[in-house]
Design an enzyme around this catalytic site. Structure first.
Site, mmCIF file in Angstrom:
data_model
loop_
_atom_site.group_PDB
_atom_site.id
_atom_site.type_symbol
_atom_site.label_atom_id
_atom_site.label_comp_id
_atom_site.label_asym_id
_atom_site.label_seq_id
_atom_site.Cartn_x
_atom_site.Cartn_y
_atom_site.Cartn_z
ATOM 1 C CG HIS A 194 -1.819 1.197 1.071
ATOM 2 N ND1 HIS A 194 -1.548 2.461 1.712
ATOM 3 C CD2 HIS A 194 -3.204 1.220 1.055
ATOM 4 C CE1 HIS A 194 -2.393 3.291 1.523
ATOM 5 N NE2 HIS A 194 -3.724 2.425 1.359
ATOM 6 C CD1 TRP A 195 5.726 3.477 0.426
ATOM 7 C CD2 TRP A 195 5.179 4.360 -1.443
ATOM 8 N NE1 TRP A 195 6.747 4.270 0.222
ATOM 9 C CE2 TRP A 195 6.514 4.708 -1.087
ATOM 10 C CE3 TRP A 195 5.009 4.506 -2.836
ATOM 11 C CZ2 TRP A 195 7.435 5.494 -1.909
ATOM 12 C CZ3 TRP A 195 5.819 5.271 -3.406
ATOM 13 C CH2 TRP A 195 6.957 5.779 -3.160
ATOM 14 C CG ASP A 196 0.338 7.388 2.318
ATOM 15 O OD1 ASP A 196 1.031 7.623 3.373
ATOM 16 O OD2 ASP A 196 -0.482 8.219 1.889
ATOM 17 C CG LEU A 197 -2.904 1.071 5.727
ATOM 18 C CD1 LEU A 197 -4.063 1.887 4.812
ATOM 19 C CD2 LEU A 197 -3.209 -0.345 5.705
ATOM 20 C CG ASN A 201 -4.533 6.844 3.428
ATOM 21 O OD1 ASN A 201 -5.601 7.831 3.308
ATOM 22 N ND2 ASN A 201 -3.432 6.991 2.791
#
Length: 304
Positions: A194-197, A201
């Site tokens: 996901h890289w941005d959880l 979010n």
């Protein structure tokens, strides 16, 4: 009624994308109207926005949804491909897309309730980790950036960036974090990240209690996923009797839930502190952020 772009988005797009961002803001009402008409949608609530995305609550023939419009960002390709891969398993479901315009019709979640509403920050971090177990279980689809590419770029820029820092201790840290990345860069993995959880979010939903939104997909090692959830509610970390312990409790809880090797998770999380620091140095800063230093200290130095 024509769609009005929220003021925050009007400010953010030029900030991040310059003239291209200003042009996108000017064209967004037309783009929204086009997709409302083409997909038979009716506006069903106040227009919302993310950092760089316009989000319009809509109603379809089958029920509520949201129309998400965003500028093309070459740094983060593959959001729709990731959502198609997950197909609602732990993430918001993609209902329809226009790949040329970068517009998506998504399942509607509860935008009023995210993980910031969970009082226990460790429990919130565990929920993030539980979602990541599901999201990271898939092989990355074609067209998604690779962690291998990102790691190589960091290792190339780190020595140059370190020389731009005023404090010798900061320069030493950047080189140490680069050395940590070098230890694991030979095995970057190929899972869908996901890289941005982070906490904001993850939204409440009807079909499940919590679902992830807004991926910035990467192909790589799940151990690279932890840092965003460590940064949330930072005022609580700083207010804790032992801020290092507060960070470490989240980190260790996530490592346990995800079944990660702790040392590998440490190394890749140092890679995230390096990545964040290189971005700020590239933007002209000549000192490391205290947040990055505290996280690195917390996860590296375990009490006996």
């Amino acid at each position: 009624m024509p769609i009005t772009v929220p003021e925050q988005l009007v400010a953010n797009l030029p900030k991040y994308y310059g003239d291209r961002g200003r042009a996108w803001v000017a064209d967004a009402p037309r783009l929204a109207a086009e997709h409302l008409d083409k997909w038979g949608l009716t506006v069903d609530g106040p227009v919302m926005n993310g950092v760089v995305a316009l989000v319009v609550p809509v109603r379809t023939a089958d029920g509520p949804a949201v129309l998400k419009l965003q500028i093309d960002d070459p740094e983060h390709p593959g959001e729709a491909a990731a959502l198609r891969t997950w197909d609602g398993n732990g993430a918001v479901r993609l209902l329809r897309e226009d790949p040329v315009a970068g517009t998506m019709l998504l399942e509607r979640l509860d935008s009023r309730r995210d993980l910031l509403s969970v009082r226990d920050d460790v429990q919130a971090a565990q929920i993030v980790a539980q979602l990541l177990v599901r999201l990271n279980a898939y092989k990355s689809p074609e067209g998604v950036r690779s962690l291998r590419e990102i790691a190589a770029g960091m290792l190339k820029f780190a020595p140059v960036a370190a020389q731009r820092l005023a404090n010798p201790d900061d320069r030493k840290l950047v080189l140490e974090w680069a050395a940590a990345v070098r230890e694991v860069a030979g095995e970057c993995g190929d899972q869908l990240l996901h890289w941005d959880l982070h906490f904001e979010n993850v939204l409440a939903a009807d079909r499940e209690e919590w679902l992830a939104i807004d991926p910035k997909p990467l192909s790589g090692d799940p151990a690279f996923e932890l840092l965003p959830a460590l940064h949330n509610r930072w005022h609580e970390v700083l207010a804790a009797y032992d801020p290092h312990r507060a960070v470490r409790r989240r980190f260790d809880a996530m490592v346990e839930v995800m079944g990660l090797d702790r040392q590998r998770a440490v190394l890749w999380t140092l890679g995230r502190t390096l990545q964040n620091s290189l971005w700020t140095i590239e933007d002209g800063e000549n000192a490391l952020e205290a947040t990055q230093i505290l996280v690195a200290e917390a996860i590296v130095h375990r009490p006996l």
